[in-house]
Design a protein around this motif. Structure first.
Motif, short mmCIF file in Angstrom:
data_model
loop_
_atom_site.label_atom_id
_atom_site.label_comp_id
_atom_site.label_asym_id
_atom_site.label_seq_id
_atom_site.Cartn_x
_atom_site.Cartn_y
_atom_site.Cartn_z
N LEU B 4 0.84 -1.19 0.00
CA LEU B 4 0.00 0.00 0.00
C LEU B 4 0.87 1.23 0.00
N ALA C 23 -7.82 -1.06 3.11
CA ALA C 23 -7.14 -2.35 3.09
C ALA C 23 -7.85 -3.33 2.16
N GLN C 97 -3.75 -15.72 12.55
CA GLN C 97 -2.44 -15.79 11.94
C GLN C 97 -1.30 -15.82 12.95
N HIS C 417 0.58 -2.79 15.46
CA HIS C 417 -0.75 -3.29 15.15
C HIS C 417 -1.28 -2.77 13.83
N SER C 420 0.43 -5.72 8.69
CA SER C 420 -0.03 -7.09 8.47
C SER C 420 1.04 -8.02 9.00
N GLY C 422 2.95 -10.29 7.65
CA GLY C 422 4.20 -10.34 6.91
C GLY C 422 5.01 -9.07 7.09
N GLN C 423 4.30 -7.97 7.16
CA GLN C 423 5.00 -6.70 7.34
C GLN C 423 5.73 -6.66 8.67
N1 LIG Z 1 -5.40 -1.78 12.60
C1 LIG Z 1 -4.84 -1.33 11.48
N2 LIG Z 1 -4.58 -0.01 11.38
C2 LIG Z 1 -4.00 0.45 10.24
N3 LIG Z 1 -3.64 -0.29 9.20
C3 LIG Z 1 -3.89 -1.61 9.24
C4 LIG Z 1 -4.49 -2.19 10.38
N4 LIG Z 1 -4.59 -3.52 10.15
C5 LIG Z 1 -4.06 -3.74 8.91
N5 LIG Z 1 -3.65 -2.59 8.34
C6 LIG Z 1 -3.06 -2.43 7.02
O1 LIG Z 1 -3.93 -3.00 6.11
C7 LIG Z 1 -3.25 -3.69 5.08
C8 LIG Z 1 -3.78 -5.13 4.94
O2 LIG Z 1 -3.47 -5.88 6.09
P1 LIG Z 1 -3.77 -7.44 6.22
O3 LIG Z 1 -3.41 -7.82 7.60
O4 LIG Z 1 -5.14 -7.74 5.77
O5 LIG Z 1 -2.73 -8.07 5.17
P2 LIG Z 1 -2.50 -9.59 4.76
O6 LIG Z 1 -2.90 -9.71 3.37
O7 LIG Z 1 -3.12 -10.46 5.76
O8 LIG Z 1 -0.90 -9.66 4.83
P3 LIG Z 1 0.05 -10.82 5.43
O9 LIG Z 1 0.12 -11.87 4.44
O10 LIG Z 1 1.34 -10.10 5.55
O11 LIG Z 1 -0.53 -11.20 6.72
C9 LIG Z 1 -1.78 -3.63 5.45
O12 LIG Z 1 -1.14 -2.66 4.67
C10 LIG Z 1 -1.76 -3.19 6.87
O13 LIG Z 1 -0.66 -2.35 7.11
#
Ligand SMILES: Nc1ncnc2c1ncn2[C@@H]1O[C@H](COP(=O)(O)OP(=O)(O)OP(=O)(O)O)[C@@H](O)[C@H]1O
Ligand SMILES: Nc1ncnc2c1ncn2[C@@H]1O[C@H](COP(=O)(O)OP(=O)(O)OP(=O)(O)O)[C@@H](O)[C@H]1O
Ligand SMILES: [Mg+2]
Ligand SMILES: [Mg+2]
Lengths: 548, 324, 547, 329
Positions: B4, C23, C97, C417, C420, C422-423
Motif C-alpha cells: 500500500l 485495506a 495468523q 498493530h 499485516s 508479513g510486514q
Molecule cells: N489496525 C490497522 N490499522 C491500520 N492499518 C492496518 C491495520 N490492520 C491492517 N492494516 C493495514 O492493512 C493492510 C492489509 O493488512 P492485512 O493484515 O489484511 O494483510 P494480509 O494480506 O493479511 O498480509 P500478510 O500476508 O502479511 O498477513 C496492510 O497494509 C496493513 O498495514
C-alpha cells in the motif's frame, strides 16, 4: 454564677420518677482504665469507676453543685481527728466492713495499701503522702522495705494514725485518694494487682480486658449499704466500654438506642460542633449535664527568660489577650468561661474576683502597645509560644493561634512552637530548659486553694531535676510563709478566704495570664436518672446514677 | 515494494517528541481530559494566586472574626451556609471566624504541594526499585524486596512523630511531610512495577532488546516503561488524593503542617464533627478534595489511554463518527 | 443451495495516524458449503482483513466496513450482538495468523479450547475438556492429554498454530476461516493438517476459506483461488485454472517466484574460520516429572558467510536451539563457542559486547515487537545502543532498512498493530540487520511472507551475507526455501539433529528416513498431483492403522 | 517452592531484626522521658530515678537492645514487686506503661485487627475489583460514571469522616444497626460480623477506589491484547471475556498492592480502629508511640512486620501460580 449551673446539671431523669435498683449501666469512655491499682491512681476516688470498687477513709460528698465540694467520711466514722497543730490525724473504721471475699477490712489493710503506693513498681499516685508523712521521702515501699512506714500507726484493727512532718489542715481531702484504699496483703500481686483489684466498694471487677478497655462490674455481695451513705449503687451491673472515639460516644449518647439509652460517659465532653447541634434540639438539650471542675488554663511566663523578665512586657501581653477568641477556640462560651483570676470561680477554692489588667472582652491592644513602648519595644516584639499538638483545646494549637492572633494586634509577633505532648511537658516542666512563654494548665487535686496555689507559687516546690510546676519560679518568702500559715488551718472556710486573698496578691505581678476555666457538658442516655454533678469532679457521679 | 502506498508524512524532529506529540494529539481529542487538566490548572493557579485573590476579597487567612460566630453555640458561624456573605464569599470557619475562601486557597497550596511532591517521590523510588527487583538477579530482588518489607512494616506515624520532633524547627514542614510520606509510601508502586516487569520480561520484545545490546537500564526505559506507564499512571492518579488524605490523617494525629497554616487535611480533620452543625465547613474542603481526586483520576485515565497506540486509533474513529 | 459465504462489494478502511487506509477495496465472492476457497496474494494485500470481516471482527474497532457480508445467512455487518456471538465459532470459526498472541497466556491450552467449546455446545466442563483433548490429538499434538494442560508459552510455534486449529475444529463450524494456518508447520505436519481439513470438508461439508501466501498450500487444498493485490481482486477461478494457466501477469509473477525443489542451489562459499561451534548442546525445560528435553546433544559449526538451514518437525527444538545460539536461553549442558570463546555460560554483563553480533529474527512477529513503540524506534534501538546520537543519521538508516525489507520508509512512526503479519516479520528482520550482526538466527523469517516478498528478503539476506560475511542460521519448514538459501542443512527431530550435511547431500541422498519423509511431503504446485499424493498419504495412514 | 519459602522465612528474620533496630534508633531520637511518663505527672526525681532503673533505661541503648534480643530468643525474668515472673521466649518485654507482657498484649489485640483487616480486604477486593470490572465492561456508560464517582468519593474522604458519616447514617438516622462495638469471633461469630460490618465498609470503601482504578486500567490494557480477539471471535460473551480473560491482567497489580496494604494495615488502621473502638494493634501502636512505650511499639511493629513478610510471600506464591511464566527465585 457557676454554682447554680452546676446545681441544675442533669434534669432529664427527675421527671420520670424516682430512681430504682436494677439494670445495667453502660459507660462509654474514650480513655481505657489502664490503671486500676489503687496505688497508681491519682485523683480523689481514682475518678468515677474506681470509686465504685475502692472505698477510702474519706470521700467526696456525693451531692450536686457546691455541696459536692465537701469531704465526708467513707470507711472512717468521721473525716479525721487532728491533733492541735494538725500534724497527727486519727481515723476509726466503721464496723462491718468487708472485702469482696468476705474477709473483714482492718486498719492494717489501709496501712499496707498506703505503703505499697511508695513502691517504684506502683508509681503514679499523688505526691502528698510522700511529702507529708514522716519518713515518707525515704521510704521505698513494702517490697524493698519490709519493716513498713513507722509514721502510720495501727493501734488496733479499727484505728489508724498518721504522723505528718508539718501541719496539714487539708488532710481529710487527701484521705479521699485511692492510696487510702485497703489492700489485703495476702492478695497483693504487685504490678499485676490491677487486673483484679480486691473490692471494698459496692461493685467488684468480674471482667477486665485489654488493659482496662472493657470492664464489667457486678454487685459485691459483701458490701453493706449501711456502712456506705455515699454510694447509691442502683444498677446491678456496670459495663464499661472504652477506647471509643469521642465523636462516636456523643453520637451514641444522642441517639440513645438499645443499651446506649442507659449509658453515660465519665470522660467525654460535648465538642463545640455537637453543642451547636444540641442548641437546636430541646429534647437533647434536656439530657445535657453541666459541671464545673476546678481548673485553669493560662499562659505561663518564665521571668528568667528575656523579655519576660520585664513586668511591663508581661502586663502588655495580659492587656492584649483577647479572651473571646480564646474562649471560642476552647469551644465557645458554653464550654469555657473567661478567667482573670488564677483560682477557679468556686467558693471552696476561695475565689476572690479581680482583674488587674482589664483587657475587656476582646483585648486592649492600644494599652498593650503603649506598655511595650514603655518597656523599650516601640517597634513591637517577636516571641515564641510553646504549645502542645495534642487535640485537647487547652494547650493545643487552636488556643495558641488565638493568642498569636490577639497579640499580633498589639505589635507582638508570636511564633508558634508546637510539640508532641511528651516533649511539650518535658520542656514546660523543666527548670533549666523552660521557655519564657508557653501555654499551661492546672487542675485541683481537691477543691481547696492549697493544691491549687502551692505547687504553682510556693518557692520551695521548685523542682530542679524533676517536674516543676512553679513555672514562674517564684520564691517569695512572704508568699511561702502565708502558704505555711494557711496550711495550719483546719477551718476550711477561713483557709479559703486567705487563699483567695493570696491569689489576688500574686496576680498583681502578672506571672501568668489566666485564660479560661473549662465547663463540662456531657450527654446521658434517655433512661438515665438521678444525675448528680458535683463541683468537685464536674462530671456526673456514677455511684448515684440509676437506669430504671 | 509495498502493498500500500502510504501517504503519511512522518513527523519531523526527535522521536521522543514525536511520540509525545502523538500522545498529546490523542489527548486533545478527549474533552474529559481537557476539562480535568483545566480544572487542575485552575486549582494550581488559584493556589498560586491565593494572596491576590485574598486581596480581592479583602480578607486574609489568619484574621479572627469573633463577631461572626455564635460563641454560645460552640462557635458556629451566624447566618446560612457557614456565614457566607459579601465579605466572606464562602463563609467563615467555626470557632474563629477566619475567612474560609482564603483558607481554602492557601490550603490548596500545601495540600497540592505535599500530595504531588510525595507522589513524585513515591513513583520515582517505586519505579526504580520495582524495575531493579523485577529485572535484577536474585540477590538484588531479595535485598530490595526485604528493604521494601521493612518500610511497609514501619508505621508511618512512628517515623513522622520521631522526625517532626528531631528535625530542626526551621526545616519546612511541607517538605518534611513530602519526604516522610514519599519515603514510606513507595512500596505499592514498586510492587506493581515488579509484578508487571516479571510478566513483561518473558516477552520476545524484551529479548530483542537484549539482543540489541541494551543493558537492563536501557531495556527498562525503552521497552518496559512504556508498558508500565499504564498501571503506574493509574496508580499515581490515585496516590495524589491518597496522599492528601494521609496528610489529613497526620494532621488529625497532630503531626501535620504547623498552624496557623491551613491545609485541606488540617481543615478536614477539624471539620470532622461539624457536618451537621455547619455542613459548609465540611463540604468545602471535601468538595475541593473530591474535585481534585476526580480531575487527577480522569486525567490519569486519559493519559493512560493516550499512551496506548492501539487504543488511540479506535478512539479517533469513534469521535469522528459522532461528528459525521 | 445458498452459499455459506456471500461477500458483495466489501470495503474496509483503517484510520491510520492521520488518514484512512483502504485495506480491502470492493471485493466480492461466494463460497458454497463443502467447498474451499483460497485467498492468496502478497503480504499486506488485505487477506487477513477480509478473513476478519467474515466474522465481523472489525466491528467496534474503528475500522469502516462497507458492502455486505453474509455468512450462514446472517448479515455480519448489521447482526445483533447475540446473533453475532452464535455466528462466531458456531457457524464460522477463525484460525488466527499470530499463534502465540492469539492464545491467553494465563490459561492451559486445553482449557481455552474447552471454554470455547462450551459456549456453543454447552455440556459439562469435563466433557468439554475431553473434547479439547480429542481435537488436540486430531491436529497432531503428541501426548495430547498431557500437553493440553500446558500453557501457550510452553508450546512451540507450530504447536500453538495447531492448538488454534483445534479450537476451530472443536465447535464443528460450518465454515473454517484459516488465516495462514500452516506457516509454522513443517511439511509433514502441514500435509497432515491440510489432509485433515480436506477430510472435514468431505465428511461434514464444512466450507473452508484459506488465507495463504503459499501457492503450494493453496494448490494442495482448495477448489477455487482468489488472488488479491492492494485489497482488490486480481484473478479468481478454479484452482487448476488459476495456478495452471494464470491469466494475469501479477499471478504469473507470484507463481514464478515460488521456490522449487529443483531450482538452482547456491554456489558453495569459500569457508572461513568457524564463527560458531556447538558441542552437545542440551536444553531441558521444567523440573522433575514436568521436565521436557527440547534439545539434546546438538553439535554444529557455522562459518562466516555460510548459511545453515535447519528444518524439522514442529516442536523438534529448532527455536530452542536457535535461541540458545544467541544466548537468549541458557543451555542446560554442552558448549557454545563464538569466535573460539566459550559463551555458553557467560553472565549477561560479560555477554553484552557480543550481543549485537548475535542477532535473531523471531518466529512470532507480534510478540517480538513492543506494541507501544513505533516500529522505527524498535529498529533504531541497536543503532542507539551502538552509540549513534545523530537523530538524522538514525532516521536515515532506519528508513534505508525499512526500504530494504520492502516496507515504505515513511512508516517509521507506525505502530505494530497497524501492520499485516508479513510486514511485522519484515520489521523484525530490519531490526536484526540494524545491529550489523555477524550471525543472524532467523526463526521462520519468511514463513509469513508471500513468495515475492520472500524472494526479496532471501535475496537481501544473501546480499548482506556476501557484503558482511554474515553467518546465517535459517530455520524454516519450507524445504524449498531452505534448499535455495542454505549451504548446509541440519534436520531436527525430537530435539536431536538427525542429519546434517551440504544441501546436495541432504536433498540429493537423504540418509535418515525422516528426511526422506519430509521431502516427500513437500506440497506440489500442481493440484492434480496434489490430490494423488493426498490419496497416497491417506492409504499409507490406513495401512499403518491396519498394521 | 519449598526452598523459596524457606529463603523468604530466613529473610523475614532479617526484616524483623532490621525493623527492631530501626525502631530502637527512632525511639532514641524521639524526645521525652519514658520513665517520667511511666511514673506519672507528680513524681519526684527519686521516684523517676527508681522507675528508670526498674525499666532498665539506665543501660546504654545497645545493652537495652541486647536484653530485648535475649527476651525474644530465650525469655527474661521480670519483677512485679512481689515476685519474679518469667516471660517466655519470644518475650517482647513489659510495657513501660501498664507492666503487661507485650507478647501477650499484642496477641490479645491481634484478632481484632486481623478481623478488621481481613474483612476490609474482602470488601475492597469485592467492591474495588467488582467496580473496576464493571466500569471496564460498561466503559463510558452511566454505570461506569456512577461507580467511578462513588468509589472516588470513598477514597477522597478521609476515614475519620467516611466512618463517622456511615455511623451517623446507619446507626443514628436510619437505625438499621446498633452502634458497633467489637465482639470477638470466639465469643459470638454472628455478632462479630454485624459489629464489624461498618468498620469493614469504612476501611474497605476507602481503599476500594484504588483497586477499582487498578483493575479497570489493567483490564482495559488486557482487552487491547490479541488473545482477547480470539475469544471474541469464538462468540465468547463479553462478560466472560472480561471476567475470565481480561481480568487476569489485573491479578498481578491487585495481588501486589493487596499484599502491601494488608501488611501495612496491621499496624496502620489506627483511625478506623479508634473510630469504631476496635481494640486493635493500630490503636495500641499509637498509644505506645504517644506514651514512648518502646516495648509496645517494637512489639506491634514486629507483628506488623511478620504480616508484611507473610503477605508478600503469599503474594509471590499466588502471583507465580497465576502467571506460570514467572519463576520464583
Ligand atoms: N489496525 C490497522 N490499522 C491500520 N492499518 C492496518 C491495520 N490492520 C491492517 N492494516 C493495514 O492493512 C493492510 C492489509 O493488512 P492485512 O493484515 O489484511 O494483510 P494480509 O494480506 O493479511 O498480509 P500478510 O500476508 O502479511 O498477513 C496492510 O497494509 C496493513 O498495514
Ligand atoms: N518455556 C518452555 N517451557 C516448557 N516447554 C517448552 C518451552 N519452550 C519450548 N518448550 C517445548 O520444547 C519443545 C521444542 O520447542 P521449540 O519451540 O524449540 O520447537 P520448534 O522446533 O521451534 O517448533 P516449531 O517449528 O513448531 O516452532 C516443544 O515440545 C515445546 O513444547
Ligand atoms: Mg495477514
Ligand atoms: Mg519454533
Amino acid at each position: 454564677g457557676p454554682e447554680d449551673t452546676g446545681a441544675t446539671g442533669g434534669t432529664s431523669g427527675k421527671a420520670a420518677g424516682a430512681p430504682q435498683k436494677g439494670g445495667t449501666l453502660t459507660v462509654l469512655n474514650s480513655e481505657a482504665q489502664t490503671d486500676f491499682d489503687p496505688a497508681r491512681l491519682y485523683t480523689s476516688g481514682g475518678g468515677n469507676v474506681p470509686s465504685l470498687v475502692f472505698r477510702t477513709l474519706t470521700t467526696r460528698n456525693r451531692e450536686a453543685g457546691a455541696a459536692g465540694t465537701q469531704v465526708v467520711p467513707d470507711l472512717a466514722t468521721d473525716t479525721g481527728r487532728p491533733n492541735k497543730d494538725a500534724t497527727e490525724w486519727t481515723y476509726t473504721l466503721k464496723e462491718g466492713l468487708k472485702f469482696e471475699d468476705g474477709t473483714p477490712i482492718t486498719s492494717a489493710d489501709i496501712k499496707y495499701g498506703i505503703e505499697r503506693s511508695f513502691a517504684a513498681e506502683l508509681s503514679g499516685g499523688a505526691p502528698y503522702l510522700r511529702d507529708w508523712l514522716v519518713g515518707g521521702d525515704a521510704y521505698q515501699g513494702p517490697y524493698k522495705d519490709k519493716k513498713g512506714l513507722a509514721s502510720i500507726v495501727t493501734p488496733d484493727a479499727r484505728t489508724i494514725v498518721f504522723k505528718l512532718r508539718k501541719p496539714e489542715g487539708e488532710f481529710p481531702f487527701v484521705a479521699t485518694q485511692t492510696q487510702f484504699t485497703p489492700v489485703p496483703k495476702a492478695r497483693d500481686t504487685g504490678a499485676t494487682y490491677e487486673e483484679h483489684p480486691v473490692s471494698s466498694g459496692p461493685y467488684k471487677v468480674v471482667r477486665n480486658e485489654n488493659d482496662g478497655e472493657r470492664l464489667t462490674l457486678e454487685r459485691n455481695e459483701h458490701w453493706d449499704p449501711r456502712t456506705d451513705e455515699e454510694r447509691k449503687a442502683y444498677p446491678d451491673k456496670i459495663d464499661v466500654r472504652s477506647g471509643l472515639d469521642e465523636a462516636v460516644i456523643n453520637q451514641r449518647l444522642a441517639t440513645s438506642t438499645g443499651a446506649d439509652a442507659s449509658a453515660v460517659t465519665t470522660d467525654t465532653n460535648l465538642g463545640p460542633a455537637e453543642l451547636a447541634q444540641v442548641g437546636s434540639d430541646k429534647a437533647l438539650a434536656a439530657r445535657v449535664g453541666t459541671g464545673h471542675f476546678g481548673f485553669t488554663n493560662y499562659i505561663a511566663f518564665n521571668p528568667k527568660v528575656k523579655p519576660f523578665d520585664n513586668p511591663k512586657v508581661r502586663r502588655a501581653i495580659s492587656y492584649a489577650i483577647n479572651r473571646t477568641s480564646v474562649v471560642n477556640a476552647a469551644g465557645g462560651s458554653a464550654l469555657a468561661e473567661p478567667a482573670t483570676t488564677f483560682l477557679p470561680e468556686q467558693k471552696a477554692f476561695g475565689f476572690t474576683p479581680y482583674d488587674h489588667f482589664p483587657a475587656g472582652k476582646t483585648g486592649d491592644p492600644e494599652k498593650a502597645a503603649h506598655l511595650l513602648k514603655e518597656a523599650g519595644f516601640p517597634n513591637g516584639l517577636t516571641v515564641t509560644l510553646l504549645h502542645s499538638t495534642a487535640q485537647n483545646r487547652t494547650t493545643s494549637p487552636e488556643i495558641a493561634t488565638a493568642v498569636q492572633e490577639a497579640l499580633g494586634k498589639a505589635g507582638i509577633t508570636v511564633k508558634l512552637d508546637g510539640r508532641q505532648p511528651n516533649s511539650f511537658n518535658e520542656k514546660r516542666w523543666s527548670v533549666k530548659d523552660a521557655p519564657g512563654f508557653f501555654l499551661s494548665r492546672w487542675g485541683a487535686d481537691w477543691p481547696a486553694g492549697g493544691p491549687f496555689l502551692a505547687p504553682i507559687f510556693d518557692g520551695r516546690q521548685i523542682v530542679t531535676n524533676g517536674s516543676n510546676y512553679n513555672h514562674a519560679q517564684l520564691n517569695d518568702p512572704a508568699v511561702n510563709k502565708e502558704i505555711d500559715e494557711i496550711n495550719k488551718l483546719t477551718d476550711l472556710k477561713a483557709a479559703a478566704a486567705r487563699w483567695g486573698a493570696l491569689d489576688k496578691k500574686i496576680g498583681e505581678q502578672a506571672l501568668d495570664v489566666p485564660l479560661f476555666h473549662p465547663v463540662y457538658k456531657r450527654l446521658v442516655g434517655k433512661n438515665v436518672k438521678n444525675v448528680v454533678i458535683s463541683d468537685w469532679t464536674g462530671v456526673l457521679d456514677i455511684s448515684q446514677v440509676s437506669v430504671k | 515494494m509495498t502493498a500500500l502506498t502510504d501517504t503519511t508524512t512522518p513527523v519531523a524532529g526527535l522521536p521522543a517528541t514525536g511520540a509525545a506529540r502523538q500522545v498529546w494529539r490523542r489527548l486533545r481529542t478527549r474533552p474529559a481530559a481537557l476539562v480535568s487538566a483545566a480544572v487542575l490548572l485552575l486549582l494550581v493557579l488559584l493556589a498560586l494566586g491565593a494572596p491576590l485573590l485574598a486581596a480581592l476579597e479583602g480578607q486574609d487567612a489568619n484574621t479572627y472574626h469573633d463577631d461572626l460566630v455564635d460563641s454560645a453555640r460552640g462557635g458556629v458561624p451566624y447566618g446560612a451556609f457557614g456565614g457566607a456573605s459579601a465579605d466572606h464569599w464562602l463563609g467563615v470557619e467555626p470557632g474563629t471566624g477566619r475567612d474560609l475562601f482564603v483558607r481554602l486557597l492557601h490550603g490548596a497550596r500545601i495540600s497540592l504541594l505535599v500530595a504531588v511532591g510525595a507522589t513524585a517521590v513515591q513513583i520515582l523510588i517505586g519505579v526504580l526499585v520495582g524495575l531493579a527487583t523485577g529485572l535484577g538477579n536474585r540477590w538484588i530482588d531479595g535485598v530490595l524486596g526485604r528493604v521494601t518489607d521493612v518500610l511497609v512494616a514501619l508505621p508511618m506515624l512512628v517515623l513522622a512523630v520521631a522526625l517532626t520532633a528531631v528535625v530542626p524547627r526551621g526545616f519546612p514542614r511541607p517538605l518534611l511531610l513530602i519526604l516522610v510520606i514519599g519515603f514510606l509510601g513507595w512500596a505499592g508502586t514498586s510492587r506493581i512495577v515488579r509484578a508487571q516487569t516479571l510478566t513483561l520480561k518473558s516477552l520476545d520484545f524484551v529479548a530483542a532488546s537484549r539482543l540489541a545490546g541494551s543493558g537492563p537500564w536501557r531495556t527498562a526505559r525503552r521497552e518496559l516503561l512504556p508498558s508500565l506507564a499504564a498501571p503506574v499512571i493509574t496508580y499515581a492518579a490515585i496516590l495524589v488524593p491518597t496522599n492528601i488524605v494521609v496528610e489529613a490523617s497526620l494532621s488529625f494525629l497532630g503531626v501535620g503542617v504547623t498552624p496557623p497554616t491551613p491545609s485541606w487535611g488540617q481543615m478536614l480533620s477539624t471539620a470532622q464533627t461539624w457536618f451537621r452543625a455547619d455542613p459548609a465547613y465540611v463540604l468545602l474542603p471535601a468538595g475541593l478534595l473530591f474535585v481534585t481526586v476526580l480531575a487527577f483520576t480522569v486525567l490519569g485515565d486519559a493519559v493512560r489511554t493516550a499512551l496506548d497506540p492501539r487504543e488511540a486509533s479506535r478512539l479517533r474513529v469513534g469521535t469522528r463518527k459522532e461528528a459525521s | 443451495m445458498t452459499p455459506i459465504v456471500e461477500v458483495t462489494d466489501l470495503t474496509v478502511e483503517f484510520a491510520r495516524s492521520g488518514d484512512p487506509v483502504r485495506a480491502v477495496d470492493g471485493l466480492s465472492f461466494t463460497l458454497d458449503e463443502g467447498r474451499a476457497l483460497a485467498l492468496v496474494g502478497e503480504s499486506g494485500s488485505g487477506k487477513s482483513t477480509v478473513a476478519g470481516a467474515l466474522l465481523g471482527l472489525h466491528r467496534g474497532t474503528g475500522a469502516r466496513v462497507g458492502g455486505t457480508v453474509r455468512v450462514g445467512g446472517i448479515d455480519v455487518v448489521t447482526a445483533e450482538a447475540g446473533e453475532l456471538r452464535r455466528l462466531r465459532g458456531g457457524v464460522a470459526a477463525m484460525v488466527f495468523q499470530d499463534p502465540l498472541s492469539a492464545l491467553d497466556p494465563y490459561y492451559a491450552v486445553g482449557d481455552q479450547i474447552a471454554e470455547v467449546y462450551r459456549v456453543h455446545a454447552g455440556g459439562s466442563r469435563r466433557a468439554a475438556r475431553a473434547r479439547a483433548v480429542e481435537v488436540l490429538d486430531r491436529v497432531g499434538i503428541p501426548d495430547a492429554a498431557r500437553r493440553s494442560r500446558s500453557r501457550p508459552h510452553e508450546f512451540s510455534g507450530g504447536m500453538r498454530q495447531r492448538a488454534l486449529l483445534a479450537m476451530a475444529l472443536a465447535c464443528e463450524p460450518r465454515l473454517i476461516v484459516a488465516d495462514e494456518p500452516t506457516t509454522a508447520l513443517d511439511v509433514t505436519v502441514q500435509a497432515q493438517i491440510l489432509d485433515l481439513l480436506h477430510e472435514l470438508r468431505r465428511e461434514t461439508g464444512t466450507a473452508l476459506l484459506l488465507v495463504t501466501h503459499d501457492v503450494g498450500v493453496a494448490a494442495e487444498s482448495v477448489d477455487e483461488v482468489l488472488v488479491m493485490q492492494d485489497g482488490r481482486e486480481v484473478e479468481r477461478g478454479p484452482v487448476g485454472g488459476v495456478l495452471g494457466a494464470p491469466a494475469e501477469p501479477y499471478t504469473r509473477r507470484l507463481l514464478a517466484a515460488v521456490p522449487r525443489l529443483d531450482g538452482p542451489v547456491r554456489e558453495p562459499l569459500q569457508k572461513g574460520s568457524p564463527l560458531l561451534e556447538v558441542h552437545d548442546l542440551r536444553r531441558v525445560f521444567g523440573r522433575g516429572s514436568r521436565a521436557v528435553t527440547a534439545v539434546e546433544g546438538a553439535s554444529l559449526t557455522l562459518h562466516a558467510g555460510e548459511t545453515l538451514g535447519v528444518v524439522g518437525e514442529s516442536g523438534s527444538g529448532k527455536t530452542t536451539l536457535g535461541r540458545m545460539l544467541v544466548r537468549l536461553l541458557d543451555p542446560t549442558g554442552g558448549r557454545l563457542l563464538y569466535g573460539g570463546r566459550e559463551i555458553g555460560a557467560l553472565p549477561e554483563r560479560e555477554l553484552r559486547p557480543y550481543r549485537r553480533e548475535l542477532q535473531m529474527v523471531f518466529q512470532d512477529p507480534v510478540a517480538s515487537l513492543n506494541p507501544r513503540r513505533s516500529v522505527g524506534e524498535s529498529i533504531a534501538d541497536p543503532l542507539r545502543v551502538a552509540g549513534e546520537r545523530d537523530e538524522a543519521r538514525i532516521r536515515g538508516r532506519v528508513r534505508e532498512l525499512l526500504d530494504r525489507v520492502g516496507l515504505h520508509p515513511d512508516r517509521y512512526e507506525a505502530y505494530p498493530h497497524e501492520f499485516s503479519g508479513g510486514q511485522r516479520q519484515r520489521v523484525g528482520i530490519a531490526r536484526a540487520l540494524a545491529a550489523e550482526p555477524r550471525i543472524v538466527v532467523c526463526d521462520e523469517p519468511v514463513s509469513a511472507l508471500d513468495v515475492t516478498t520472500q524472494a526479496q528478503v532471501t535475496a537481501l539476506l544473501a546480499e548482506l551475507q556476501a557484503e558482511l560475511g554474515l553467518g546465517l542460521v535459517f530455520i524454516a519448514h519450507d524445504l524449498a526455501v531452505v534448499r535455495q538459501v542454505s549451504d548446509r542443512v541440519a534436520v531436527m527431530r525430537a530435539g536431536r539433529i538427525v542429519e546434517q550435511g551440504t544441501v546436495a547431500e541432504v536433498y540429493g541422498t537423504p540418509r535418515d528416513p525422516y528426511t526422506r519423509q519430509l521431502l516427500a511431503a513437500v506440497p506440489s504446485l500442481d493440484p492434480v498431483r496434489a490430490t494423488e499424493r493426498r490419496e497416497l498419504r491417506r492409504e499409507g495412514r490406513q495401512e499403518l492403522a491396519v498394521a | 517452592m519449598t526452598r523459596f519459602v524457606l529463603q523468604r522465612l530466613a529473610g523475614a528474620v532479617l526484616v524483623l531484626l532490621a525493623l527492631s533496630v530501626l525502631v530502637y534508633s527512632l525511639f532514641h531520637l524521639a524526645p521525652g522521658d519514658p520513665a517520667r511518663l511511666a511514673c506519672g505527672e507528680r513524681c519526684n526525681p527519686q521516684q523517676i530515678a527508681q522507675v528508670r532503673e526498674q525499666l532498665g533505661l539506665n543501660d546504654s541503648m545497645f545493652v537495652q537492645y541486647l536484653h530485648f534480643l535475649q527476651g525474644v530468643f530465650v525469655g527474661r525474668d521480670y519483677s512485679t514487686g512481689v515476685s519474679l515472673v518469667h516471660c517466655d521466649a519470644p518475650c517482647l518485654g513489659l510495657s513501660y506503661q501498664s507492666d503487661q507482657q507485650v507478647t501477650q498484649l499484642v496477641l490479645e489485640r491481634l484478632p481484632a485487627t486481623a478481623s478488621l483487616v481481613v474483612g476490609a480486604l474482602v470488601v475492597w477486593l469485592v467492591v474495588g475489583v467488582g467496580t473496576g470490572l464493571l466500569s471496564a465492561f460498561r466503559r463510558g456508560g452511566p454505570t461506569e460514571r456512577i461507580l467511578t464517582l462513588l468509589t472516588l468519593a470513598g477514597s477522597g474522604t478521609p476515614v475519620f469522616i467516611l466512618g463517622l458519616l456511615l455511623l451517623m447514617a446507619v446507626c443514628a438516622y436510619l437505625q438499621w444497626l446498633p452502634f458497633p462495638s467489637y465482639v470477638p469471633f470466639g465469643e459470638d461469630p454472628e455478632q462479630w460480623g454485624w459489629n464489624l460490618l461498618l468498620p469493614w465498609l469504612t476501611l474497605g470503601l476507602f481503599e476500594s477506589a484504588k483497586y477499582a482504578r487498578l483493575t479497570r486500567s489493567a483490564t482495559l490494557e488486557t482487552l487491547a491484547e490479541d488473545h482477547i480477539r480470539t475469544f471474541r471471535a469464538y462468540g465468547v460473551g463479553e462478560r466472560s471475556v472480561v471476567t475470565r480473560h481480561a481480568l487476569r491482567g489485573a491479578v498481578p497489580p491487585v495481588i501486589a498492592i493487596s499484599a502491601v496494604d494488608l501488611g501495612s494495615m496491621f499496624g496502620g488502621a489506627v483511625l478506623t480502629e479508634s473510630l469504631f473502638g476496635i481494640p486493635g494493634l493500630g490503636k495500641t501502636l499509637i498509644d505506645g508511640v504517644k506514651a514512648i512505650d518502646l516495648p509496645v511499639v517494637v512489639g506491634v511493629v514486629m507483628v506488623t512486620g511478620t504480616f508484611v513478610v507473610l503477605a508478600n510471600v503469599v503474594a509471590d506464591l499466588l502471583y507465580a501460580a497465576a502467571d506460570r511464566r514467572v519463576v520464583l527465585t
